[in-house]
Design a protein around this motif. Sequence first.
Motif, PDB file in Angstrom:
ATOM      1  N   LEU A  80       0.629  -1.305  -0.110  1.00  9.55           N
ATOM      2  CA  LEU A  80       0.036  -0.089  -0.025  1.00  9.55           C
ATOM      3  C   LEU A  80       0.769   1.295   0.129  1.00  9.55           C
ATOM      4  O   LEU A  80       0.427   2.420   0.543  1.00  9.55           O
ATOM      5  CB  LEU A  80      -0.961  -0.054   1.184  1.00  9.55           C
ATOM      6  N   ASP A  81       2.058   1.321  -0.373  1.00  6.29           N
ATOM      7  CA  ASP A  81       2.929   2.228  -0.692  1.00  6.29           C
ATOM      8  C   ASP A  81       2.459   3.593  -1.096  1.00  6.29           C
ATOM      9  O   ASP A  81       1.805   3.568  -2.345  1.00  6.29           O
ATOM     10  CB  ASP A  81       4.374   2.047  -1.225  1.00  6.29           C
ATOM     11  N   GLY A  82       2.232   4.725  -0.250  1.00  2.12           N
ATOM     12  CA  GLY A  82       1.725   5.960  -0.902  1.00  2.12           C
ATOM     13  C   GLY A  82       0.315   5.896  -0.785  1.00  2.12           C
ATOM     14  O   GLY A  82      -0.378   7.189  -1.334  1.00  2.12           O
ATOM     15  N   VAL A  83      -0.393   4.959  -0.611  1.00  2.82           N
ATOM     16  CA  VAL A  83      -1.858   5.189  -0.502  1.00  2.82           C
ATOM     17  C   VAL A  83      -2.496   5.546   0.622  1.00  2.82           C
ATOM     18  O   VAL A  83      -2.322   4.801   1.666  1.00  2.82           O
ATOM     19  CB  VAL A  83      -2.487   3.525  -0.847  1.00  2.82           C
ATOM     20  N   ARG A  84      -3.311   6.522   0.434  1.00  7.42           N
ATOM     21  CA  ARG A  84      -3.904   7.016   1.801  1.00  7.42           C
ATOM     22  C   ARG A  84      -5.334   6.344   1.925  1.00  7.42           C
ATOM     23  O   ARG A  84      -5.870   5.786   2.996  1.00  7.42           O
ATOM     24  CB  ARG A  84      -4.041   8.523   1.697  1.00  7.42           C
ATOM     25  N   ASN A  85      -6.301   6.208   0.822  1.00 10.76           N
ATOM     26  CA  ASN A  85      -7.230   5.573   0.934  1.00 10.76           C
ATOM     27  C   ASN A  85      -7.780   4.969  -0.569  1.00 10.76           C
ATOM     28  O   ASN A  85      -7.221   5.452  -1.494  1.00 10.76           O
ATOM     29  CB  ASN A  85      -8.698   6.662   1.081  1.00 10.76           C
ATOM     30  N   ALA A  86      -8.507   4.138  -0.734  1.00 13.15           N
ATOM     31  CA  ALA A  86      -8.895   3.388  -1.971  1.00 13.15           C
ATOM     32  C   ALA A  86     -10.246   2.879  -1.872  1.00 13.15           C
ATOM     33  O   ALA A  86     -10.873   2.769  -0.743  1.00 13.15           O
ATOM     34  CB  ALA A  86      -8.067   2.210  -1.998  1.00 13.15           C
ATOM     35  N   THR A  87     -10.840   2.849  -3.182  1.00 13.78           N
ATOM     36  CA  THR A  87     -12.389   2.310  -3.130  1.00 13.78           C
ATOM     37  C   THR A  87     -12.386   1.109  -4.096  1.00 13.78           C
ATOM     38  O   THR A  87     -11.744   1.132  -5.136  1.00 13.78           O
ATOM     39  CB  THR A  87     -13.195   3.660  -3.704  1.00 13.78           C
ATOM     40  N   VAL A  88     -12.903   0.098  -3.738  1.00 10.53           N
ATOM     41  CA  VAL A  88     -13.126  -1.047  -4.497  1.00 10.53           C
ATOM     42  C   VAL A  88     -14.606  -1.487  -4.605  1.00 10.53           C
ATOM     43  O   VAL A  88     -15.053  -1.765  -3.555  1.00 10.53           O
ATOM     44  CB  VAL A  88     -12.181  -2.274  -4.057  1.00 10.53           C
ATOM     45  N   ASP A  89     -15.005  -1.882  -5.782  1.00 10.42           N
ATOM     46  CA  ASP A  89     -16.445  -2.486  -6.079  1.00 10.42           C
ATOM     47  C   ASP A  89     -16.142  -4.050  -6.308  1.00 10.42           C
ATOM     48  O   ASP A  89     -15.515  -4.383  -7.437  1.00 10.42           O
ATOM     49  CB  ASP A  89     -17.138  -1.897  -7.094  1.00 10.42           C
ATOM     50  N   PHE A  90     -16.802  -4.858  -5.294  1.00 15.88           N
ATOM     51  CA  PHE A  90     -16.324  -6.290  -5.302  1.00 15.88           C
ATOM     52  C   PHE A  90     -17.882  -6.848  -5.515  1.00 15.88           C
ATOM     53  O   PHE A  90     -18.775  -6.657  -4.859  1.00 15.88           O
ATOM     54  CB  PHE A  90     -15.909  -6.620  -3.661  1.00 15.88           C
ATOM     55  N   GLU A  91     -17.942  -7.534  -6.657  1.00 16.64           N
ATOM     56  CA  GLU A  91     -19.017  -8.160  -7.313  1.00 16.64           C
ATOM     57  C   GLU A  91     -19.297  -9.471  -6.986  1.00 16.64           C
ATOM     58  O   GLU A  91     -18.480 -10.275  -7.519  1.00 16.64           O
ATOM     59  CB  GLU A  91     -19.511  -7.613  -8.568  1.00 16.64           C
TER      60      GLU A  91
END
Length: 346
Positions: A306-317
């Motif tokens: 997760l280097d450099g990632v502060r937040n993330a969004t994932v749509d898991f179907e």
Amino acid sequence: MTGKVEKQMSAEHKSLNCSLPDAPPNGHILGIHYDTNGAAELLSDEIYFVCEEGFRLIGSETRKCLPNGTWTGSSSTCLDPKLSLTSECDVTKCLNGGKCAGGSCVCGRGYYGNSCELDIDECRNQNQPTTEIIPDDVGSMAKRAANDNGGLCRHKCVNTPGSFHCVCPQGYNLHKSGDCRDVNECSIGSHNCSRDKQCFNTGGSFECVHVTCPNNYRRTSPFVCERDSCRNANCRKNPIRINFNFIDLPRSLPPPVDIYRMRAKKRTIPENVRNRFQIVRSSHPGIFGVKKLDPVTGILVLRRPLDGVRNATVDFELRETTSTRPRRINAKYVTRLVIFVSPFDF
């Protein structure tokens, strides 16, 4: 001979201004020289003590001139083992709470050296705690579990004379074990979220979250949007339900690691039905992946750091289809995962 000596070193050194110690009886000081007027000058910021043959050096062999005008180490003496009955303790004196025993100093906690004059840096080479993620039974949130591995401090270790203390970042309380315990601002009411938003606790902080349903969806609970009744074929291609889940993760998770589990509502499925799990949208493509645990369970996996990632969004179907060709989509269900990444390793 005792005198004030000062030598201008090269540009990268500050001027030295330490009082030259006396040479021990039956010994000499190395690292100085005398000019034509007999004035002593330091060759560097260090001096060395040596004894004449047959004598034993008690005290510091090397001492360094510090910028504040003092010397490191302790005074030195040359003893004749054949004639002197004086012990090292009598000459050097035990410092920092050390005690004389058997002719030498027994140092207290946090010090070492002939006279217990040297501080032990407890923070050097300390083991760092590790962190792993364990999904709960229903897959609604990833939970953290810390494995200390013997580290002195969870976040930062500060060395002090004879000891050390631990420091935690803002948003954490220091535990007596050296661990940093997260302050749950949501449960104690120290957040500033408005009434139309929900407080979600994260590592060292919190987030104010709010769910807005897409067009043609209605909110049936704070974090669930249900599709309205469809009047055309295009509408039926959209997910029946969108669940919103919020997860907080430490930044240094070593991939691969499972972070979320999705299960079909039906635990047993007919032979002509197939469940497929997939990512249909991601703010950070390639970081997350999917694996199928069994016919009704899929897992979202962290595949890259997760280097450099502060937040993330994932749509898991979860997509339910017929197992025979031509395959037909029976239903879709989406879980939108909003992932907050802590700036710390825990």
